[in-house]
Scaffold this motif. Structure first.
Motif, mmCIF file in Angstrom:
data_model
loop_
_atom_site.group_PDB
_atom_site.id
_atom_site.type_symbol
_atom_site.label_atom_id
_atom_site.label_comp_id
_atom_site.label_asym_id
_atom_site.label_seq_id
_atom_site.Cartn_x
_atom_site.Cartn_y
_atom_site.Cartn_z
ATOM 1 N N ASN A 87 24.133 20.871 14.587
ATOM 2 C CA ASN A 87 22.728 20.910 14.979
ATOM 3 C C ASN A 87 21.911 20.181 13.912
ATOM 4 O O ASN A 87 22.470 19.575 12.986
ATOM 5 C CB ASN A 87 22.266 22.357 15.217
ATOM 6 N N ALA A 88 20.590 20.266 14.013
ATOM 7 C CA ALA A 88 19.739 19.475 13.121
ATOM 8 C C ALA A 88 19.914 19.853 11.656
ATOM 9 O O ALA A 88 19.694 19.033 10.762
ATOM 10 C CB ALA A 88 18.268 19.652 13.523
ATOM 11 N N MET A 89 20.316 21.092 11.382
ATOM 12 C CA MET A 89 20.487 21.514 9.992
ATOM 13 C C MET A 89 21.904 21.279 9.485
ATOM 14 O O MET A 89 22.241 21.656 8.363
ATOM 15 C CB MET A 89 20.137 23.009 9.860
ATOM 16 N N THR B 164 27.783 23.411 15.931
ATOM 17 C CA THR B 164 27.207 24.120 17.077
ATOM 18 C C THR B 164 28.171 25.231 17.489
ATOM 19 O O THR B 164 29.390 25.060 17.472
ATOM 20 C CB THR B 164 26.957 23.163 18.248
ATOM 21 N N ASN C 159 23.095 28.480 16.123
ATOM 22 C CA ASN C 159 22.874 27.125 15.599
ATOM 23 C C ASN C 159 23.330 26.061 16.605
ATOM 24 O O ASN C 159 23.714 24.955 16.224
ATOM 25 C CB ASN C 159 23.572 26.931 14.252
ATOM 26 N N ASP D 255 18.332 23.366 17.937
ATOM 27 C CA ASP D 255 17.658 23.039 16.677
ATOM 28 C C ASP D 255 16.511 24.003 16.370
ATOM 29 O O ASP D 255 16.005 24.050 15.260
ATOM 30 C CB ASP D 255 17.120 21.601 16.723
ATOM 31 N N GLU D 256 16.099 24.732 17.390
ATOM 32 C CA GLU D 256 15.078 25.769 17.212
ATOM 33 C C GLU D 256 15.173 26.657 18.453
ATOM 34 O O GLU D 256 15.999 26.424 19.329
ATOM 35 C CB GLU D 256 13.677 25.155 17.094
#
Ligand SMILES: [Cu+2]
Length: 236
Positions: A100-102, A106, A211, A214-215
């Motif tokens: 994911n973005a962090m 996933t 996760n 992304d939010e």
């Protein structure tokens, strides 16, 4: 409806509850297994066990540090696991090739609900026929013939088939097309309120994204229409 049997006048059954005069509702268990052919963000997944544990004393001078400890379950034998509510244990099914973005892989988490273990002894015929009951988690590589945790014909079988037989091979389950099997159980000691018709009872588990997004994905839901729900829009 609970299953019942007659008892002698004045007899108080040890293995059940009197729910009407001379009527015994025996104690019993409801045991379920769910087969989940997982595909988290793609066909190849891995499974980790996660425990929330306190930090060791020498790195934890104030005694208040704790963290989520993830342990890869690399093979079928390693993935035979039990719940541990005192550690908040859950299992996560990750796609090790996606993030994911962090930067986290996933994943979805399998969160156990109410659970217990079978109370029959290990040599009992029911345990031999349905050995899947003895573990809350099993993971196998996908195989189209492996559909039922106690094998195809458990009722008259001497036992040993299904999950215990397949997992003897201890096949690798890391970054592969895998199947997660979850066992959950309730020990039912009948009560007066279960007679003559039981109220609804529920049991289950949760699968939640971990996760994976992304939010909070609800942030991406379009706003409601301007007059949604107002009297002027719907009912005048
Ligand atoms: Cu029951």
């Amino acid at each position: 409806m609970v299953s019942t049997a007659a008892v002698m006048p004045g007899e108080i059954p040890k293995y059940g509850t009197l729910i009407a005069p001379q009527l015994n509702a025996p104690i019993h268990q409801h045991i379920f297994n769910v087969r989940m052919d997982m595909t988290v963000d793609g066909p190849n997944n891995s499974v980790y066990e996660v425990d929330i544990v306190p930090e060791e004393d020498d790195a934890n001078p104030y005694g208040n540090a704790f963290y989520a400890q993830s342990t890869l379950l690399p093979t079928e034998q390693a993935a035979k696991r039990l719940i541990d509510p005192m550690k908040g244990r859950y299992w996560k099914i990750v796609n090790p090739e996606k993030t994911n973005a962090m930067g986290y892989p996933t994943a979805y988490k399998l969160i156990p609900g109410e659970n217990t273990l079978p109370l029959a002894r290990s040599g009992a015929s029911v345990i031999k026929r349905a050995t899947y009951m003895t573990q809350h988690l099993w993971v196998t590589p996908y195989s189209p013939d492996e559909k039922f945790p106690a094998g195809d014909y458990p009722n008259q079988h001497p036992g040993g088939v299904g999950l215990p037989q397949w997992t003897e091979a201890d096949r690798p389950i890391e970054n592969t097309d895998l199947v997660v099997w979850h066992t959950f159980a309730h020990s039912h000691s009948p009560r007066a309120e279960d007679w003559p018709v039981m109220p609804v009872a529920t049991i289950g588990f949760s699968l939640k994204p971990l996760n994976f997004f992304d939010e909070n994905p609800a942030n991406d839901v379009p706003p409601s229409p301007k007059n949604h729900g107002s009297k002027s829009a719907c009912c005048s």
